[in-house]
Write a protein that holds these residues in place. Structure first.
Motif, mmCIF file in Angstrom:
data_model
loop_
_atom_site.group_PDB
_atom_site.id
_atom_site.type_symbol
_atom_site.label_atom_id
_atom_site.label_comp_id
_atom_site.label_asym_id
_atom_site.label_seq_id
_atom_site.Cartn_x
_atom_site.Cartn_y
_atom_site.Cartn_z
ATOM 1 N N ALA A 1 -7.267 2.822 1.437
ATOM 2 C CA ALA A 1 -8.003 2.653 -0.306
ATOM 3 C C ALA A 1 -8.581 0.977 0.024
ATOM 4 O O ALA A 1 -7.831 0.208 0.627
ATOM 5 N N ASN A 2 -9.817 0.470 -0.276
ATOM 6 C CA ASN A 2 -9.773 -0.287 -0.775
ATOM 7 C C ASN A 2 -11.033 -0.376 -1.589
ATOM 8 O O ASN A 2 -11.418 1.018 -2.216
ATOM 9 N N LYS A 3 -11.053 -1.422 -1.799
ATOM 10 C CA LYS A 3 -12.239 -1.335 -3.357
ATOM 11 C C LYS A 3 -13.565 -0.389 -2.977
ATOM 12 O O LYS A 3 -14.270 0.062 -3.997
ATOM 13 N N ASN A 4 -14.344 -0.382 -1.790
ATOM 14 C CA ASN A 4 -15.379 0.560 -0.900
ATOM 15 C C ASN A 4 -14.622 1.998 -1.224
ATOM 16 O O ASN A 4 -15.716 2.409 -1.287
ATOM 17 N N SER A 5 -13.108 2.082 -1.671
ATOM 18 C CA SER A 5 -13.189 3.509 -1.080
ATOM 19 C C SER A 5 -13.086 4.183 -2.560
ATOM 20 O O SER A 5 -13.121 4.127 -3.222
ATOM 21 N N PHE A 6 -13.830 5.690 -2.612
ATOM 22 C CA PHE A 6 -13.940 6.822 -2.918
ATOM 23 C C PHE A 6 -12.958 8.157 -1.989
ATOM 24 O O PHE A 6 -13.960 8.755 -1.548
ATOM 25 N N SER B 1 -11.109 6.223 -6.921
ATOM 26 C CA SER B 1 -11.801 5.135 -7.134
ATOM 27 C C SER B 1 -11.086 4.286 -6.695
ATOM 28 O O SER B 1 -9.725 3.254 -7.528
ATOM 29 N N SER B 2 -11.680 3.276 -5.212
ATOM 30 C CA SER B 2 -9.976 1.834 -4.908
ATOM 31 C C SER B 2 -9.481 2.646 -4.952
ATOM 32 O O SER B 2 -7.984 1.948 -5.944
ATOM 33 N N ASP B 3 -8.895 3.413 -4.616
ATOM 34 C CA ASP B 3 -6.869 3.718 -4.498
ATOM 35 C C ASP B 3 -6.143 4.230 -6.264
ATOM 36 O O ASP B 3 -5.726 4.545 -6.404
ATOM 37 N N THR B 4 -7.706 4.218 -7.024
ATOM 38 C CA THR B 4 -7.517 4.331 -8.575
ATOM 39 C C THR B 4 -7.363 6.012 -9.230
ATOM 40 O O THR B 4 -8.623 5.933 -8.557
ATOM 41 N N ASP C 1 0.711 -1.142 -0.035
ATOM 42 C CA ASP C 1 0.153 0.262 0.215
ATOM 43 C C ASP C 1 0.731 1.519 0.301
ATOM 44 O O ASP C 1 1.590 1.187 0.622
#
Length: 225
Positions: free
Chosen positions: A149-154, A176-179, A96
């Protein structure tokens, strides 16, 4: 914690012990917004002026600096909590952003995680073979919280990009999702001679002072949800 095992490392005066990886810690998904509404804040060129969104909030340890742990090299950064048992708190090694690293030493087993021994707060290395060794109280660490962040992050952010004349440039970024989401990124100019209040996507900011190095401001409203 199993029985104490003597290994080839014992010849060097270091004891190893068995332990089982624990996965009984669950981080929280929390809404973050910083800086606080109404707080006078200063941001340098390229810094975040406003950050808002859903992030994973987790217990972690932070190591400030690089240290040698009986041949293993520990690099500065965060290590998020994975779980604990009656003798150890366990902190995972990850890729991370902001995470610390553990580099395997010569003739050492590959590291799997860091463990804090509860009886004396010593920092240890737990290997992929579930051996705990290289324990030391000479590596300083700080127990803290770490937002990732994870897949649910914004996440939405405003960045300070500098000032030319009376105009300041503010960058808007979405993740979104650290991207990063390039299609939603934008750079906007504001003429401070027209108004000291600037806004974007519902967020409102009062600019107190600005130059090409930093901006002094106060957030009066966050992004629209």
């Amino acid at each position: 914690m199993k029985k104490i095992l003597l290994t080839s490392v014992v010849a060097a005066g270091i004891l190893s012990a068995c332990a089982t990886p624990a996965y009984n810690y669950t981080p929280e998904l929390k809404e973050i917004s910083k800086p606080p509404i109404g707080q006078v804040t200063t941001a340098s060129l390229g810094d975040h002026m406003l950050t808002q969104g859903m992030m994973v909030q987790q217990d972690a340890i932070y190591i400030d600096g690089d240290y040698n742990m009986s041949g293993n090299k520990v690099s500065s950064g965060y290590f998020a909590k994975q779980g604990e048992d009656e003798k150890y708190e366990q902190y995972r090694i990850s890729n991370d952003i902001g995470a610390g690293k553990v580099t395997k030493g010569l003739l050492k087993d590959p590291p799997a995680l860091l463990a804090v021994r509860k009886e004396d707060n010593a920092l240890c290395v737990m290997t992929i073979y579930n051996y705990v060794s290289s324990c030391t109280t000479d590596v300083p660490y700080q127990k803290t919280n770490w937002a990732t962040a994870n897949k649910n992050s914004f996440q939405q952010t405003l960045l300070y990009n500098g000032k030319i004349g009376n105009k300041i440039n503010i960058g808007y970024r979405e993740f979104s999702s650290d991207t990063a989401r390039p299609a939603f990124n934008n750079d906007v100019e504001y003429d401070l001679s027209q108004s000291k209040e600037i806004g974007y996507k519902g967020a409102l900011i009062d600019v107190i002072d600005a130059n090409n190095k930093e901006i002094k401001y106060k957030v009066t409203k966050g992004f629209n949800k």
